[in-house]
Design a protein around this motif. Structure first.
Motif, mmCIF file in Angstrom:
data_model
loop_
_atom_site.group_PDB
_atom_site.id
_atom_site.type_symbol
_atom_site.label_atom_id
_atom_site.label_comp_id
_atom_site.label_asym_id
_atom_site.label_seq_id
_atom_site.Cartn_x
_atom_site.Cartn_y
_atom_site.Cartn_z
ATOM 1 N N ASN A 64 55.450 48.225 69.441
ATOM 2 C CA ASN A 64 55.879 47.350 68.354
ATOM 3 C C ASN A 64 54.628 46.993 67.559
ATOM 4 O OD1 ASN A 64 57.695 45.895 66.817
ATOM 5 N ND2 ASN A 64 57.952 44.234 68.299
ATOM 6 N N TYR A 65 53.895 48.050 67.210
ATOM 7 C CA TYR A 65 52.553 47.933 66.639
ATOM 8 C C TYR A 65 52.554 48.468 65.209
ATOM 9 C CZ TYR A 65 47.678 49.265 65.758
ATOM 10 O OH TYR A 65 46.440 49.447 65.193
ATOM 11 N N TYR A 66 51.922 47.710 64.302
ATOM 12 C CA TYR A 66 51.995 48.030 62.881
ATOM 13 C C TYR A 66 50.620 48.100 62.228
ATOM 14 C CZ TYR A 66 56.972 47.434 63.286
ATOM 15 O OH TYR A 66 58.281 47.597 63.667
ATOM 16 N N VAL A 67 50.546 48.992 61.245
ATOM 17 C CA VAL A 67 49.364 49.127 60.403
ATOM 18 C C VAL A 67 49.829 49.011 58.954
ATOM 19 C CG1 VAL A 67 48.071 50.497 62.083
ATOM 20 C CG2 VAL A 67 49.615 51.667 60.490
ATOM 21 N N GLN A 68 49.031 49.478 58.026
ATOM 22 C CA GLN A 68 49.394 49.473 56.610
ATOM 23 C C GLN A 68 49.806 50.889 56.196
ATOM 24 O OE1 GLN A 68 49.439 46.008 57.016
ATOM 25 N NE2 GLN A 68 49.554 46.365 54.822
ATOM 26 N N ILE A 85 45.934 40.695 50.758
ATOM 27 C CA ILE A 85 46.068 39.727 49.664
ATOM 28 C C ILE A 85 44.874 38.777 49.637
ATOM 29 C CG2 ILE A 85 48.597 39.807 49.666
ATOM 30 C CD1 ILE A 85 48.435 36.953 51.016
ATOM 31 N N ARG A 86 44.082 38.746 50.717
ATOM 32 C CA ARG A 86 42.911 37.871 50.766
ATOM 33 C C ARG A 86 41.663 38.555 50.207
ATOM 34 N NH1 ARG A 86 46.410 33.908 52.546
ATOM 35 N NH2 ARG A 86 47.171 34.322 54.643
ATOM 36 N N THR A 87 41.687 39.879 50.128
ATOM 37 C CA THR A 87 40.474 40.617 49.771
ATOM 38 C C THR A 87 40.570 41.332 48.425
ATOM 39 O OG1 THR A 87 41.257 42.565 51.000
ATOM 40 C CG2 THR A 87 39.887 40.987 52.196
ATOM 41 N N GLY A 88 41.709 41.212 47.751
ATOM 42 C CA GLY A 88 41.875 41.873 46.458
ATOM 43 C C GLY A 88 42.216 43.345 46.555
ATOM 44 N N TYR A 367 53.158 42.531 55.258
ATOM 45 C CA TYR A 367 52.657 43.889 55.054
ATOM 46 C C TYR A 367 51.886 43.993 53.751
ATOM 47 C CZ TYR A 367 55.617 45.018 59.010
ATOM 48 O OH TYR A 367 56.172 45.039 60.250
ATOM 49 N N ASN A 368 52.409 43.402 52.692
ATOM 50 C CA ASN A 368 51.650 43.362 51.436
ATOM 51 C C ASN A 368 52.493 42.751 50.333
ATOM 52 O OD1 ASN A 368 49.373 43.751 49.844
ATOM 53 N ND2 ASN A 368 50.048 45.734 49.092
ATOM 54 N N ILE A 369 51.811 42.322 49.297
ATOM 55 C CA ILE A 369 52.415 41.966 48.008
ATOM 56 C C ILE A 369 51.528 42.595 46.958
ATOM 57 C CG2 ILE A 369 53.072 40.120 46.422
ATOM 58 C CD1 ILE A 369 53.208 38.237 48.861
ATOM 59 N N ARG A 396 57.727 40.896 57.708
ATOM 60 C CA ARG A 396 58.571 40.857 58.899
ATOM 61 C C ARG A 396 58.420 39.497 59.554
ATOM 62 N NH1 ARG A 396 59.099 44.932 64.174
ATOM 63 N NH2 ARG A 396 60.091 43.377 65.521
ATOM 64 N N SER A 397 59.546 38.929 59.973
ATOM 65 C CA SER A 397 59.561 37.681 60.720
ATOM 66 C C SER A 397 60.543 37.842 61.864
ATOM 67 C CB SER A 397 59.978 36.515 59.813
ATOM 68 O OG SER A 397 59.935 35.295 60.527
ATOM 69 N N GLY A 398 60.043 37.754 63.085
ATOM 70 C CA GLY A 398 60.905 38.023 64.229
ATOM 71 C C GLY A 398 61.412 39.451 64.202
ATOM 72 N N ASP A 399 62.706 39.592 64.306
ATOM 73 C CA ASP A 399 63.318 40.927 64.291
ATOM 74 C C ASP A 399 63.570 41.441 62.880
ATOM 75 O OD1 ASP A 399 63.476 40.939 67.085
ATOM 76 O OD2 ASP A 399 65.429 39.944 67.075
#
Length: 498
Positions: A64-68, A85-88, A367-369, A396-399
């Motif tokens: 249940n592992y995620y990347v970009q 979103i924190r690094t531009g 994941y991103n905006i 994603r939040s929970g399921d």
């Protein structure tokens, strides 16, 4: 005080002294490039990955592992523990001709490991910017670097477009011109391990080039699949993964040979995003590289180490883990150091979850905006809410996972060698909001956005909050004149040009 109490106290003190005197664990982080979710033996690949299968089988598989969904964002979040979103870096990959890089005021995992007393080494692909000297790996916390700076290149000539791209530390390295990159990186890693004092802690980051395009590999690795795999891209890709698998085996054997460093090492393996749908594949997940569907972001991942609790070795973890978690997990959990001095982290320390099987502290992933990626259309019934659903975003939040700003037509691509049938995504009907229960529906076949409306609205509200926290996108126009290796003063080599 009873004799048993005295004995217990002695054992307690002795145990503490033993732990304090033990060298801190070595950490080897291996990152593959564009390796599809299916493209490992234990996920059903038709081509063999015996080393990866063995390491994962004796460790903890992260399922249940995620990347970009693309290269630069995954690497930036791995190194900083912070959402893009924190690094531009919300938009696209960094191109070699853009005056941009991972912001210079970001503290990296290599910075923190070096601060903790580790030697820090990088071997492989950078792809976090190169336009000025301070962007390069040896200025971002790594003691040594061998590899290339751009996003992709020829595996033998180490050239991309009009320039050569291969460096040792900050200097151009010509000795490997004509040598296949996976073999170069494996040998460099073996040399670093073999020459290392096992009593001194080491952090070694190995972002392999394979199996990213172009599809190239020595024939000895692809020949075993002639007649089994008829698609040429898939055939070469299989050989590329096989070569990388062998390389990882050589690295593991080097650990065991150097005073048995292996027994005090944590090996982490991760792919950087989903397969590209050409050579790499993600079946049965929906979508591919570049997509917020599971096929773009659900990654192969595992942790292998003799330091894992006996109860979790050979197990599967379904706890929610994200690539941004590795900085605190490695720095705090494994190295026993602190994250003081970093900017506020989005990653959480997952070491106890991985080592002992405890519940993950993570319940949510942004994941991103990407405000520069906006779909045309009204978004149907979701106009008027706090978040503009035409913007490309996912959370994603929970399921539950929400995706906005996509036409949602990505389908399910079966590997050419699997004897399975690909299935196209649904026809676009103007809907720009997609909600899936990932636990119940990992293939993302049932869009619940108009059924579970309260959840949809809640996740749109969460996106609006994150949007309010985002820094502006830093995605400057390219500078083809000054960056051109033929004229940038670097003698035909990609490198700092600002």
């Amino acid at each position: 005080m009873s004799n048993y109490t005295v004995i217990a106290l002695i054992l307690s003190v002795y145990g503490s002294l033993t732990i304090a005197a033990s060298p801190r664990p070595h950490v080897i982080f291996i990152l593959s490039d564009d390796q599809g979710y299916r493209d490992v033996g234990y996920h059903g690949s038709i081509f063999a990955t015996p080393v990866l299968d063995s390491l994962a089988g004796e460790g903890v598989k992260l399922e249940n592992y995620y990347v970009q969904p693309i290269c630069t964002p995954t690497r930036s979040q791995l190194l900083t523990g912070r959402y893009q979103i924190r690094t531009g870096l919300q938009h696209g990959i960094l191109m070699q001709n853009q005056p941009s890089c991972l912001p210079l005021d970001e503290v990296t995992i290599a910075d923190k490991m070096k601060e903790a007393g580790y030697s820090t080494h990088m071997v492989g692909k950078w792809h976090l910017g190169l336009y000025e000297e301070g962007c390069l790996p040896t200025y971002r916390g790594f003691d040594t670097f061998l590899g290339y700076l751009t996003g992709g290149e020829d595996y033998y000539t180490h050239r991309k477009a009009s320039g050569y791209d291969f460096r040792r530390n900050a200097s151009v390295e010509w000795d490997y011109d004509g040598v296949y990159s996976t073999i170069v990186y494996a040998q460099e890693a073996v040399d670093i391990i073999s020459d290392h004092d096992p009593d001194e802690p080491m952090f070694l980051y190995i972002p392999f080039q394979a199996p990213h395009t172009p599809y190239q590999v020595p024939s000895e690795y692809s020949d075993p699949y002639n007649g089994t795999i008829n698609d040429m891209d898939r055939l070469l890709y299989a050989g590329m993964v096989a070569c990388m698998d062998e390389a990882i085996g050589n690295i593991t054997e080097a650990l065991k040979a150097n005073a048995d460093m292996y027994n005090n090492t944590v090996i982490v393996f991760s792919s950087d995003n989903g397969g590209d749908g050409q050579g790499g594949n993600n079946w049965p997940l929906r979508g591919k590289k570049g997509s917020f569907f599971e096929g773009g972001i659900r990654a192969i991942g595992f942790v292998h180490s003799p330091l894992l609790n006996d109860d979790v070795r050979g197990s599967v973890s379904n706890e929610l883990i994200h690539v941004s978690d590795w900085l605190p997990t490695i720095v705090e959990g494994i190295a026993g150091w602190n994250t003081n001095g970093t900017k506020p982290l989005d990653g959480v320390n997952q070491w106890d979850t991985i080592r002992n099987g405890s519940a993950s502290a993570r319940t949510e992933i942004l994941y991103n905006i990407d405000p520069l990626s906006v779909q045309k259309g009204g978004g149907r019934n979701w106009n008027g809410y706090a978040f503009n659903v035409r913007i490309s975003a996912a959370i994603r939040s929970g399921d539950m996972k929400l995706i906005t700003g996509t036409k949602g037509t990505s389908g399910w691509d079966a590997p050419p060698d699997a004897g399975l049938t690909s299935t196209a995504g649904p026809t676009y009907t103007g809907n720009l909001v997609w909600l899936f229960n990932i636990t119940a529906d990992p293939k993302e076949e049932i869009n619940l956005a108009n059924i579970e409306t309260a959840i949809t609205i809640d996740l749109l509200d969460k996106l609006a909050v994150y949007e309010g926290e985002a820094v502006p996108v830093n995605y400057p126009a390219s500078d083809p004149t000054n960056s051109n290796p033929k004229t940038n003063g670097n003698g035909g080599v990609w490198g700092p040009w600002a």
